[in-house]
Design a protein around this motif. Structure first.
Motif, PDB file in Angstrom:
ATOM      1  N   CYS A 195       0.820  -1.216   0.000  1.00 46.54           N
ATOM      2  CA  CYS A 195       0.000   0.000   0.000  1.00 46.54           C
ATOM      3  C   CYS A 195       0.853   1.265   0.000  1.00 46.54           C
ATOM      4  N   GLY A 196       2.137   1.131   0.237  1.00 50.28           N
ATOM      5  CA  GLY A 196       3.049   2.265   0.101  1.00 50.28           C
ATOM      6  C   GLY A 196       3.636   2.389  -1.288  1.00 50.28           C
ATOM      7  N   ARG A 197       3.170   1.536  -2.230  1.00 54.74           N
ATOM      8  CA  ARG A 197       3.666   1.502  -3.612  1.00 54.74           C
ATOM      9  C   ARG A 197       5.204   1.449  -3.670  1.00 54.74           C
ATOM     10  N   PRO A 198       5.790   0.453  -3.025  1.00 53.03           N
ATOM     11  CA  PRO A 198       7.257   0.377  -3.021  1.00 53.03           C
ATOM     12  C   PRO A 198       7.811  -0.033  -4.378  1.00 53.03           C
ATOM     13  N   LYS A 199       9.013   0.436  -4.655  1.00 53.86           N
ATOM     14  CA  LYS A 199       9.754  -0.031  -5.830  1.00 53.86           C
ATOM     15  C   LYS A 199      10.569  -1.277  -5.479  1.00 53.86           C
ATOM     16  N   LEU A 200      11.014  -1.337  -4.230  1.00 56.95           N
ATOM     17  CA  LEU A 200      11.803  -2.464  -3.743  1.00 56.95           C
ATOM     18  C   LEU A 200      11.289  -2.845  -2.367  1.00 56.95           C
ATOM     19  N   ILE A 201      11.151  -4.156  -2.126  1.00 64.19           N
ATOM     20  CA  ILE A 201      10.707  -4.649  -0.821  1.00 64.19           C
ATOM     21  C   ILE A 201      11.824  -5.486  -0.200  1.00 64.19           C
ATOM     22  N   LEU A 202      12.085  -5.224   1.082  1.00 66.57           N
ATOM     23  CA  LEU A 202      12.972  -6.051   1.885  1.00 66.57           C
ATOM     24  C   LEU A 202      12.097  -7.019   2.671  1.00 66.57           C
ATOM     25  N   LEU A 203      12.273  -8.310   2.436  1.00 62.54           N
ATOM     26  CA  LEU A 203      11.454  -9.344   3.077  1.00 62.54           C
ATOM     27  C   LEU A 203      12.309 -10.136   4.059  1.00 62.54           C
ATOM     28  N   ASP A 204      11.898 -10.178   5.321  1.00 60.49           N
ATOM     29  CA  ASP A 204      12.673 -10.865   6.348  1.00 60.49           C
ATOM     30  C   ASP A 204      11.936 -12.116   6.832  1.00 60.49           C
ATOM     31  N   GLU A 205      12.445 -13.286   6.455  1.00 59.91           N
ATOM     32  CA  GLU A 205      11.914 -14.584   6.884  1.00 59.91           C
ATOM     33  C   GLU A 205      10.396 -14.694   6.694  1.00 59.91           C
ATOM     34  N   PRO A 206       9.895 -14.502   5.472  1.00 56.84           N
ATOM     35  CA  PRO A 206       8.439 -14.480   5.278  1.00 56.84           C
ATOM     36  C   PRO A 206       7.754 -15.835   5.431  1.00 56.84           C
ATOM     37  N   THR A 207       8.485 -16.959   5.412  1.00 54.23           N
ATOM     38  CA  THR A 207       7.816 -18.259   5.522  1.00 54.23           C
ATOM     39  C   THR A 207       7.768 -18.783   6.946  1.00 54.23           C
ATOM     40  N   GLU A 208       8.296 -18.031   7.897  1.00 56.37           N
ATOM     41  CA  GLU A 208       8.390 -18.509   9.274  1.00 56.37           C
ATOM     42  C   GLU A 208       7.001 -18.812   9.841  1.00 56.37           C
ATOM     43  N   GLY A 209       6.778 -20.067  10.241  1.00 53.30           N
ATOM     44  CA  GLY A 209       5.524 -20.463  10.875  1.00 53.30           C
ATOM     45  C   GLY A 209       4.321 -20.495   9.958  1.00 53.30           C
ATOM     46  N   ILE A 210       4.546 -20.689   8.662  1.00 53.63           N
ATOM     47  CA  ILE A 210       3.443 -20.634   7.687  1.00 53.63           C
ATOM     48  C   ILE A 210       3.284 -21.990   7.006  1.00 53.63           C
ATOM     49  N   GLN A 211       2.033 -22.399   6.779  1.00 54.76           N
ATOM     50  CA  GLN A 211       1.754 -23.680   6.144  1.00 54.76           C
ATOM     51  C   GLN A 211       2.170 -23.661   4.668  1.00 54.76           C
TER      52      GLN A 211
ATOM     53  N   ALA B  16       4.039 -12.708  -9.680  1.00 54.12           N
ATOM     54  CA  ALA B  16       3.100 -11.914 -10.477  1.00 54.12           C
ATOM     55  C   ALA B  16       3.418 -10.422 -10.363  1.00 54.12           C
ATOM     56  N   LEU B  17       3.761  -9.967  -9.165  1.00 50.52           N
ATOM     57  CA  LEU B  17       4.119  -8.553  -8.970  1.00 50.52           C
ATOM     58  C   LEU B  17       5.401  -8.203  -9.728  1.00 50.52           C
ATOM     59  N   LYS B  18       6.327  -9.147  -9.780  1.00 48.51           N
ATOM     60  CA  LYS B  18       7.559  -8.914 -10.530  1.00 48.51           C
ATOM     61  C   LYS B  18       7.259  -8.740 -12.021  1.00 48.51           C
ATOM     62  N   THR B  19       6.380  -9.594 -12.540  1.00 51.22           N
ATOM     63  CA  THR B  19       6.056  -9.557 -13.965  1.00 51.22           C
ATOM     64  C   THR B  19       5.224  -8.327 -14.327  1.00 51.22           C
ATOM     65  N   ARG B  20       4.208  -8.033 -13.519  1.00 52.67           N
ATOM     66  CA  ARG B  20       3.250  -6.979 -13.879  1.00 52.67           C
ATOM     67  C   ARG B  20       3.707  -5.590 -13.459  1.00 52.67           C
ATOM     68  N   HIS B  21       4.422  -5.509 -12.351  1.00 53.31           N
ATOM     69  CA  HIS B  21       4.763  -4.192 -11.795  1.00 53.31           C
ATOM     70  C   HIS B  21       6.257  -3.960 -11.649  1.00 53.31           C
ATOM     71  N   ARG B  22       7.073  -4.888 -12.159  1.00 54.55           N
ATOM     72  CA  ARG B  22       8.534  -4.762 -12.091  1.00 54.55           C
ATOM     73  C   ARG B  22       9.017  -4.562 -10.653  1.00 54.55           C
ATOM     74  N   LEU B  23       8.368  -5.263  -9.730  1.00 56.09           N
ATOM     75  CA  LEU B  23       8.765  -5.186  -8.335  1.00 56.09           C
ATOM     76  C   LEU B  23      10.165  -5.774  -8.157  1.00 56.09           C
ATOM     77  N   THR B  24      10.930  -5.173  -7.271  1.00 54.56           N
ATOM     78  CA  THR B  24      12.263  -5.649  -6.918  1.00 54.56           C
ATOM     79  C   THR B  24      12.232  -6.101  -5.465  1.00 54.56           C
ATOM     80  N   VAL B  25      12.925  -7.208  -5.166  1.00 52.63           N
ATOM     81  CA  VAL B  25      12.876  -7.772  -3.817  1.00 52.63           C
ATOM     82  C   VAL B  25      14.268  -8.195  -3.362  1.00 52.63           C
ATOM     83  N   VAL B  26      14.583  -7.881  -2.107  1.00 52.04           N
ATOM     84  CA  VAL B  26      15.720  -8.474  -1.404  1.00 52.04           C
ATOM     85  C   VAL B  26      15.117  -9.364  -0.320  1.00 52.04           C
TER      86      VAL B  26
END
Length: 234
Positions: A147-163, A176-186
């Motif tokens: 919702c902040g319309r980031p160009k790059l997202i820093l993701l810290d351990e997103p699978t922790e405790g998730i099914q 999908a976000l990478k393809t459609r919106h050219r999102l960049t992720v670390v």
């Protein structure tokens, strides 16, 4: 898009990050892999401005943000999804998303765009964040960041405790976000399959330093992963 040069940081007088250098190109997904205690989360907190740099430099979209506060980095398009999600448990899903938009100086119109990208949230917009499942909370944390319309997202351990089914859904969302919106992720993660499926490159961090790079498709190779990181692929 992101240029990190000889970055150093730590907690009080304890150095943790010891001269990290790496670059991230537009629309690239870069994984950072390492054991607990190697400095992964500290690195992300320094990049987003929650911890001050004690040396080196960070440039984001051509701007030197080494000494910039977190809110200025957010306004430039640097997003952050912390370990543990840190949503507002007493606020509704919708209000959590409004907080994300407001932190970047944006209005509610961005929320419709995010719900379109994350349709799982639509039927639970009025539900309190604290009663959601771990997977739903992680998707909400990602939504709040988007919702902040980031160009790059820093993701810290997103699978922790998730099914596993939600992990697959998060992978599909990010690709999908990478393809459609050219999102960049670390991406900082210890789930090797998750990091393999998402990353264009995987950097190895050991004791606060980037010590090498391993091709994502080699993360199936136990011997190679153990040689680089000391972790098992299975």
């Amino acid at each position: 898009m992101l240029d990190v040069r000889a970055l150093a940081s730590g907690y009080q007088k304890i150095p943790i990050i010891l001269g990290v250098t790496f670059q991230v190109a537009d629309s690239e997904f870069v994984g950072i892999l390492g054991h607990n205690g190697m400095g992964k989360s500290t690195l992300l907190k320094t990049l987003v401005g929650q911890l001050p740099a004690t040396g080196g430099a960070v440039r984001f979209t051509g701007t030197d943000v080494t000494r910039a506060p977190s809110h200025k980095r957010a306004r430039l398009g640097l997003g952050y999804v912390p370990q543990g999600r840190q949503i507002f448990p007493g606020l509704s899903v919708l209000d959590n998303m409004r907080m994300g938009a407001a932190s970047a100086g944006l209005g509610d119109d961005v929320i419709d765009e995010v719900i379109e990208a994350l349709p799982r949230l639509k039927p639970i917009l009025g539900r309190a964040g604290g009663v959601l499942s771990g997977g739903e909370q992680q998707i909400l944390a990602l939504a709040r960041c988007l919702c902040g319309r980031p160009k790059l997202i820093l993701l810290d351990e997103p699978t922790e405790g998730i099914q596993p089914s939600i992990i697959d859904e998060i992978i599909d969302i990010l690709l999908a976000l990478k393809t459609r919106h050219r999102l960049t992720v670390v991406l900082v993660e210890q789930n090797l399959e998750f990091i393999r499926r998402l990353s264009d490159r995987v950097l190895i961090i050991q004791k606060g330093r980037i010590t090498g790079e391993i091709p994502p498709d080699h993360l199936h190779d136990d011997a190679l992963v153990a040689e680089f990181v000391g972790m098992s692929a299975h």
